[in-house]
Design a protein around this motif. Structure first.
Motif, short mmCIF file in Angstrom:
data_model
loop_
_atom_site.label_atom_id
_atom_site.label_comp_id
_atom_site.label_asym_id
_atom_site.label_seq_id
_atom_site.Cartn_x
_atom_site.Cartn_y
_atom_site.Cartn_z
N GLU A 15 10.13 0.99 1.36
CA GLU A 15 10.12 -0.39 1.82
C GLU A 15 10.29 -1.38 0.66
O GLU A 15 10.15 -2.59 0.86
N LEU A 16 10.57 -0.90 -0.54
CA LEU A 16 10.77 -1.80 -1.66
C LEU A 16 12.01 -2.67 -1.44
O LEU A 16 13.03 -2.19 -0.94
N PRO A 17 11.95 -3.94 -1.80
CA PRO A 17 13.13 -4.79 -1.68
C PRO A 17 14.24 -4.30 -2.61
O PRO A 17 13.97 -3.64 -3.63
N PRO A 18 15.49 -4.62 -2.31
CA PRO A 18 16.59 -4.23 -3.20
C PRO A 18 16.37 -4.77 -4.61
O PRO A 18 15.98 -5.92 -4.79
N GLY A 19 16.61 -3.93 -5.58
CA GLY A 19 16.48 -4.34 -6.97
C GLY A 19 15.07 -4.41 -7.49
O GLY A 19 14.84 -4.89 -8.61
N ALA A 20 14.09 -3.95 -6.72
CA ALA A 20 12.70 -4.04 -7.15
C ALA A 20 12.41 -3.03 -8.25
O ALA A 20 12.95 -1.92 -8.26
N LEU A 21 11.53 -3.42 -9.16
CA LEU A 21 11.05 -2.55 -10.24
C LEU A 21 9.56 -2.34 -10.06
O LEU A 21 8.79 -3.31 -10.06
N ILE A 22 9.15 -1.09 -9.86
CA ILE A 22 7.71 -0.81 -9.81
C ILE A 22 7.10 -1.10 -11.17
O ILE A 22 7.60 -0.64 -12.20
N THR A 23 6.02 -1.87 -11.18
CA THR A 23 5.35 -2.22 -12.44
C THR A 23 4.01 -1.52 -12.61
O THR A 23 3.50 -1.45 -13.73
N PRO A 57 0.84 -1.20 0.00
CA PRO A 57 0.00 0.00 0.00
C PRO A 57 0.87 1.25 0.00
O PRO A 57 1.93 1.28 0.66
N ILE A 58 0.44 2.26 -0.72
CA ILE A 58 1.27 3.45 -0.80
C ILE A 58 1.46 4.09 0.58
O ILE A 58 2.48 4.73 0.84
N ALA A 59 0.51 3.88 1.48
CA ALA A 59 0.66 4.41 2.84
C ALA A 59 1.85 3.79 3.56
O ALA A 59 2.38 4.38 4.50
N ASP A 60 2.26 2.59 3.13
CA ASP A 60 3.39 1.90 3.75
C ASP A 60 4.64 1.91 2.88
O ASP A 60 5.67 1.32 3.25
N LEU A 61 4.57 2.54 1.70
CA LEU A 61 5.70 2.52 0.77
C LEU A 61 6.89 3.29 1.32
O LEU A 61 8.04 2.84 1.21
N TYR A 62 6.62 4.44 1.92
CA TYR A 62 7.71 5.31 2.38
C TYR A 62 8.01 5.07 3.86
O TYR A 62 7.11 5.05 4.69
N ARG A 63 9.28 4.90 4.16
CA ARG A 63 9.68 4.65 5.54
C ARG A 63 9.61 5.92 6.38
O ARG A 63 9.86 7.02 5.86
N PRO A 64 9.31 5.79 7.67
CA PRO A 64 9.46 6.95 8.56
C PRO A 64 10.92 7.41 8.54
O PRO A 64 11.84 6.59 8.35
N VAL A 65 11.13 8.68 8.77
CA VAL A 65 12.49 9.23 8.68
C VAL A 65 13.41 8.58 9.71
O VAL A 65 14.46 8.04 9.38
N GLY A 66 13.03 8.63 10.98
CA GLY A 66 13.85 8.05 12.04
C GLY A 66 15.29 8.53 11.96
O GLY A 66 15.56 9.70 11.67
N ASP A 67 16.21 7.60 12.17
CA ASP A 67 17.64 7.96 12.10
C ASP A 67 18.29 7.41 10.83
O ASP A 67 19.52 7.37 10.73
N THR A 68 17.46 7.00 9.85
CA THR A 68 18.00 6.49 8.57
C THR A 68 17.29 7.15 7.40
O THR A 68 16.64 6.47 6.59
N PRO A 69 17.39 8.46 7.26
CA PRO A 69 16.66 9.13 6.17
C PRO A 69 17.13 8.74 4.78
O PRO A 69 16.41 9.00 3.80
#
Length: 330
Positions: free
Chosen positions: A205-213, A188-200
């Motif tokens: 949350e996409l896995p490494p090497g993922a391609l949005i289709t 879900p797009i609501a979960d796509l972007y990570r909270p900033v926290g200490d790792t901006p």
């Protein structure tokens, strides 16, 4: 600019394979963000894998009533599509507010969602930036920050997500589909972007090497009565200093359903769920709209020079919701 290789992918499997073979490769859509970052040295890929010719360039209505948007659909084509304009007008309006016609003709849906959350310090290699160089510090905290985040930020980064499209997609519960070498997935797009926290520097949350289709918009009758409004510092195309995507279903003067999302206030498009809850079942009037917006903005933590955004977002939300309520009463 660092020397780089270029390969054009013919299919999704081939694109994923090319990226897997080169750890420093990046997918290239329209290039309206990535190429700029390469020019100033922020991005330094060894290989660009061009995905513009993949068969992901259609907008389709599905049997269950959803709207499926391919990742390589251009912003211009998305904004002009009859089903988008009819069923999700706020999305069309958001895309048209997002950039110049030339950029919209090149930019893709997938690339728009993955453009970097950034501010001027991100592209200034002479200044510290945790997003560009983790652990180096955030120059905006003690520097220029009038257009920075008031919600969901941290001491590590206060940049805002620049996408207008993403704000409307967030309001309508869009789901992002992707492919990896291990198979397909969705988020879900609501979960796509990570909270900033200490790792901006870790943005999605996409896995490494993922391609949005693609992106899927589920059926949402309320979205047919929706609006997107953007405030910016100049009339020509520019990033927002505040924006609102809203939809309202009103019956007998009472709000039956509301959708509300804010832009330019956080590191990701901000779904205003507290405000939505306050609106549902309440009178569709300015007092209700103001109270709902204020309830959402109680979580705001502005910096010394961007406190104006709290008032701006409250007034902007009230204005858009009032317009929708007046249209419903006609």
């Amino acid at each position: 600019m660092k020397e780089f290789g270029y390969r054009r992918a013919a299919d999704v499997t081939g694109a994923l394979a090319l990226l897997a073979d080169e750890p420093e490769a990046r997918f290239l859509g329209g290039g309206t963000n990535l190429v700029d970052l390469m020019k100033n040295g922020v991005e330094r890929p060894a290989l660009l894998v061009d995905v513009r010719e993949l068969p992901l360039d259609r907008v389709e209505e599905t049997p269950d009533g959803s709207l499926r948007i391919g990742a390589t659909v251009t912003n211009s084509d998305l904004a002009a599509h009859p089903a988008v304009r009819r069923r999700y007008p706020a999305l069309s309006q958001a895309v048209l507010a997002g950039a110049s016609g030339q950029l919209r003709n090149m930019a893709t849906v997938g690339g728009n969602l993955l453009q970097r959350t950034r501010c001027g310090y991100f592209t200034d290699l002479a200044r510290p930036c945790n997003k560009r160089d983790p652990g180096s510090g955030c120059s905006a905290l003690g520097g220029e920050h009038h257009n920075h985040a008031i919600l969901g930020a941290s001491d590590h980064c206060v940049a805002t997500h620049p996408s207008d499209m993403g704000v409307a997609l967030t309001a309508f519960d869009a789901v992002v589909s992707y492919e990896t070498v291990d198979g397909p997935g969705e988020v879900p797009i609501a979960d796509l972007y990570r909270p900033v926290g200490d790792t901006p520097h870790l943005e999605t949350e996409l896995p490494p090497g993922a391609l949005i289709t693609g992106v899927t918009l589920p059926p949402a009758p309320v979205a047919a009565r929706s609006r997107y409004r953007k405030v910016r510092e100049r009339a020509s195309y520019a990033f927002a200093i505040g924006s609102v995507a809203a939809a309202l279903d009103v019956h007998d003067g009472v709000v039956r359903e509301a959708r509300l999302a804010f832009g330019a206030v956080a590191s990701r498009p901000w779904r205003a769920r507290t405000a939505e809850h306050a609106l549902t079942g309440a009178p569709a009037d300015a007092e209700t709209f103001a109270a709902a917006a204020e309830a959402e903005l109680t979580a705001a933590r502005p910096l010394p020079d961007n406190g104006y955004k709290v008032t701006l977002m409250r007034n902007l939300a009230v204005a858009v919701l009032t317009q929708l309520a007046e249209e419903a009463a006609r």
